[in-house]
Design a protein around this motif. Structure first.
Motif, PDB file in Angstrom:
ATOM      1  N   HIS A  89       0.783  -1.235   0.000  1.00 42.42           N
ATOM      2  CA  HIS A  89       0.000   0.000   0.000  1.00 42.42           C
ATOM      3  C   HIS A  89       0.816   1.286   0.000  1.00 42.42           C
ATOM      4  O   HIS A  89       0.260   2.361  -0.196  1.00 42.42           O
ATOM      5  CB  HIS A  89      -0.951   0.008   1.200  1.00 42.42           C
ATOM      6  N   PHE A  90       2.116   1.202   0.245  1.00 45.67           N
ATOM      7  CA  PHE A  90       2.949   2.397   0.315  1.00 45.67           C
ATOM      8  C   PHE A  90       4.219   2.221  -0.497  1.00 45.67           C
ATOM      9  O   PHE A  90       4.805   1.146  -0.519  1.00 45.67           O
ATOM     10  CB  PHE A  90       3.334   2.712   1.772  1.00 45.67           C
ATOM     11  N   SER A  91       4.647   3.312  -1.125  1.00 43.85           N
ATOM     12  CA  SER A  91       5.924   3.299  -1.842  1.00 43.85           C
ATOM     13  C   SER A  91       7.045   3.562  -0.845  1.00 43.85           C
ATOM     14  O   SER A  91       6.813   3.999   0.291  1.00 43.85           O
ATOM     15  CB  SER A  91       5.932   4.388  -2.921  1.00 43.85           C
ATOM     16  N   ALA A  92       8.281   3.344  -1.293  1.00 39.59           N
ATOM     17  CA  ALA A  92       9.444   3.622  -0.450  1.00 39.59           C
ATOM     18  C   ALA A  92       9.473   5.102  -0.069  1.00 39.59           C
ATOM     19  O   ALA A  92       9.756   5.458   1.083  1.00 39.59           O
ATOM     20  CB  ALA A  92      10.728   3.217  -1.170  1.00 39.59           C
ATOM     21  N   GLU A  93       9.148   5.963  -1.001  1.00 39.42           N
ATOM     22  CA  GLU A  93       9.130   7.407  -0.738  1.00 39.42           C
ATOM     23  C   GLU A  93       8.069   7.756   0.306  1.00 39.42           C
ATOM     24  O   GLU A  93       8.311   8.570   1.208  1.00 39.42           O
ATOM     25  CB  GLU A  93       8.864   8.160  -2.046  1.00 39.42           C
ATOM     26  N   GLU A  94       6.918   7.132   0.212  1.00 39.76           N
ATOM     27  CA  GLU A  94       5.857   7.396   1.189  1.00 39.76           C
ATOM     28  C   GLU A  94       6.240   6.893   2.578  1.00 39.76           C
ATOM     29  O   GLU A  94       5.994   7.568   3.585  1.00 39.76           O
ATOM     30  CB  GLU A  94       4.543   6.752   0.736  1.00 39.76           C
ATOM     31  N   VAL A  95       6.859   5.729   2.644  1.00 38.12           N
ATOM     32  CA  VAL A  95       7.302   5.198   3.943  1.00 38.12           C
ATOM     33  C   VAL A  95       8.345   6.127   4.543  1.00 38.12           C
ATOM     34  O   VAL A  95       8.296   6.429   5.745  1.00 38.12           O
ATOM     35  CB  VAL A  95       7.814   3.746   3.816  1.00 38.12           C
ATOM     36  N   ASP A  96       9.268   6.643   3.718  1.00 43.38           N
ATOM     37  CA  ASP A  96      10.246   7.606   4.231  1.00 43.38           C
ATOM     38  C   ASP A  96       9.541   8.837   4.793  1.00 43.38           C
ATOM     39  O   ASP A  96       9.905   9.351   5.849  1.00 43.38           O
ATOM     40  CB  ASP A  96      11.236   8.018   3.143  1.00 43.38           C
ATOM     41  N   GLY A  97       8.523   9.318   4.086  1.00 41.62           N
ATOM     42  CA  GLY A  97       7.763  10.478   4.567  1.00 41.62           C
ATOM     43  C   GLY A  97       7.038  10.182   5.872  1.00 41.62           C
ATOM     44  O   GLY A  97       7.004  11.021   6.784  1.00 41.62           O
ATOM     45  N   LEU A  98       6.474   8.985   5.975  1.00 42.46           N
ATOM     46  CA  LEU A  98       5.797   8.597   7.220  1.00 42.46           C
ATOM     47  C   LEU A  98       6.781   8.487   8.373  1.00 42.46           C
ATOM     48  O   LEU A  98       6.493   8.901   9.501  1.00 42.46           O
ATOM     49  CB  LEU A  98       5.049   7.278   7.020  1.00 42.46           C
ATOM     50  N   ILE A  99       7.960   7.949   8.102  1.00 39.08           N
ATOM     51  CA  ILE A  99       8.990   7.847   9.141  1.00 39.08           C
ATOM     52  C   ILE A  99       9.350   9.244   9.635  1.00 39.08           C
ATOM     53  O   ILE A  99       9.429   9.488  10.847  1.00 39.08           O
ATOM     54  CB  ILE A  99      10.229   7.080   8.628  1.00 39.08           C
ATOM     55  N   LYS A 100       9.558  10.175   8.702  1.00 47.27           N
ATOM     56  CA  LYS A 100       9.889  11.549   9.090  1.00 47.27           C
ATOM     57  C   LYS A 100       8.763  12.140   9.940  1.00 47.27           C
ATOM     58  O   LYS A 100       9.019  12.801  10.949  1.00 47.27           O
ATOM     59  CB  LYS A 100      10.149  12.407   7.856  1.00 47.27           C
ATOM     60  N   PHE A 101       7.520  11.920   9.524  1.00 44.20           N
ATOM     61  CA  PHE A 101       6.395  12.442  10.293  1.00 44.20           C
ATOM     62  C   PHE A 101       6.364  11.844  11.694  1.00 44.20           C
ATOM     63  O   PHE A 101       6.257  12.568  12.683  1.00 44.20           O
ATOM     64  CB  PHE A 101       5.055  12.177   9.592  1.00 44.20           C
ATOM     65  N   TYR A 102       6.440  10.518  11.792  1.00 47.15           N
ATOM     66  CA  TYR A 102       6.335   9.876  13.098  1.00 47.15           C
ATOM     67  C   TYR A 102       7.531  10.176  14.005  1.00 47.15           C
ATOM     68  O   TYR A 102       7.426  10.050  15.218  1.00 47.15           O
ATOM     69  CB  TYR A 102       6.109   8.371  12.954  1.00 47.15           C
ATOM     70  N   LYS A 103       8.647  10.600  13.429  1.00 42.14           N
ATOM     71  CA  LYS A 103       9.786  11.024  14.245  1.00 42.14           C
ATOM     72  C   LYS A 103       9.629  12.473  14.702  1.00 42.14           C
ATOM     73  O   LYS A 103      10.328  12.908  15.617  1.00 42.14           O
ATOM     74  CB  LYS A 103      11.094  10.858  13.467  1.00 42.14           C
ATOM     75  N   SER A 104       8.733  13.210  14.073  1.00 39.49           N
ATOM     76  CA  SER A 104       8.529  14.613  14.447  1.00 39.49           C
ATOM     77  C   SER A 104       7.792  14.690  15.786  1.00 39.49           C
ATOM     78  O   SER A 104       7.218  13.708  16.271  1.00 39.49           O
ATOM     79  CB  SER A 104       7.711  15.335  13.368  1.00 39.49           C
ATOM     80  N   ALA A 105       7.791  15.891  16.375  1.00 39.27           N
ATOM     81  CA  ALA A 105       7.090  16.101  17.652  1.00 39.27           C
ATOM     82  C   ALA A 105       5.601  15.785  17.500  1.00 39.27           C
ATOM     83  O   ALA A 105       5.008  15.132  18.371  1.00 39.27           O
ATOM     84  CB  ALA A 105       7.303  17.527  18.135  1.00 39.27           C
ATOM     85  N   LEU A 106       4.992  16.224  16.407  1.00 37.39           N
ATOM     86  CA  LEU A 106       3.574  15.956  16.192  1.00 37.39           C
ATOM     87  C   LEU A 106       3.324  14.464  15.993  1.00 37.39           C
ATOM     88  O   LEU A 106       2.356  13.902  16.537  1.00 37.39           O
ATOM     89  CB  LEU A 106       3.043  16.752  14.988  1.00 37.39           C
ATOM     90  N   GLY A 107       4.189  13.814  15.248  1.00 37.12           N
ATOM     91  CA  GLY A 107       4.042  12.375  15.036  1.00 37.12           C
ATOM     92  C   GLY A 107       4.143  11.602  16.343  1.00 37.12           C
ATOM     93  O   GLY A 107       3.375  10.670  16.592  1.00 37.12           O
ATOM     94  N   GLN A 108       5.097  11.987  17.184  1.00 39.86           N
ATOM     95  CA  GLN A 108       5.238  11.306  18.475  1.00 39.86           C
ATOM     96  C   GLN A 108       4.061  11.606  19.389  1.00 39.86           C
ATOM     97  O   GLN A 108       3.632  10.748  20.157  1.00 39.86           O
ATOM     98  CB  GLN A 108       6.566  11.694  19.140  1.00 39.86           C
ATOM     99  N   LYS A 109       3.496  12.819  19.293  1.00 43.20           N
ATOM    100  CA  LYS A 109       2.294  13.121  20.068  1.00 43.20           C
ATOM    101  C   LYS A 109       1.149  12.228  19.607  1.00 43.20           C
ATOM    102  O   LYS A 109       0.390  11.705  20.420  1.00 43.20           O
ATOM    103  CB  LYS A 109       1.898  14.595  19.942  1.00 43.20           C
TER     104      LYS A 109
END
Length: 161
Positions: A89-109
């Protein structure tokens, strides 16, 4: 002429398909995403909920027995079993973007607040469902389609009979 038509069709498919030709994420990328999303932690919560439920249903079995339902091997097996779904369901680029998001303060919240948010939302949904069912049963009783016990009149049977 046919060659141009086939090339044009191929271009349309590429444009319409979006991720159809995007690079698939690697297993390592998906595992990193699942870690930053705290999927193993979610398994622990699920295991605790399941253990509490099983302890109530089978009080003859010690409660700590169920605590090992999703043990360390189980977590690894579940994560491995889930990887193909993420790759589908996700491309490598999308997974990289999700990783960046979930590592962000908002993602961790999001990760830390989601269990409580979902529990509150589920409770609201249950309350809504009880009220909605009550309202619908009242309307069906007023119309004479259900008796005062919520059964079909004259059948002596349960709901919906």
């Amino acid at each position: 002429m046919a060659g141009k038509w086939v090339m044009g069709l191929g271009l349309c498919v590429m444009l319409a398909g979006g991720n159809a030709f995007a690079a698939q994420p690697t297993e390592a990328q998906v595992r990193e995403l699942m870690q930053v999303m705290d999927v193993p932690g979610q398994f622990t919560v699920m295991n605790n909920q399941m253990a509490a439920m099983m302890s109530q249903q089978l009080p003859c079995v010690p409660a700590n027995y169920w605590q090992t339902y999703i043990d360390k091997d189980g977590v690894n097996q579940l994560l491995t079993a889930m990887i193909p779904a993420y790759q589908h369901h996700f491309s490598a680029e999308e997974v990289d973007g999700l990783i960046k998001f979930y590592k962000s303060a908002l993602g961790q919240k999001l990760v830390t607040q989601m269990p409580a948010t979902m529990a509150e939302a589920a409770q609201s949904g249950q309350e809504w469902g009880r009220q909605r069912t009550s309202d619908m049963f009242a309307a069906l009783q007023k119309e004479g389609k259900l008796d005062s016990q919520g059964r079909c009149p004259g059948t002596g049977g349960g709901q919906g009979q």
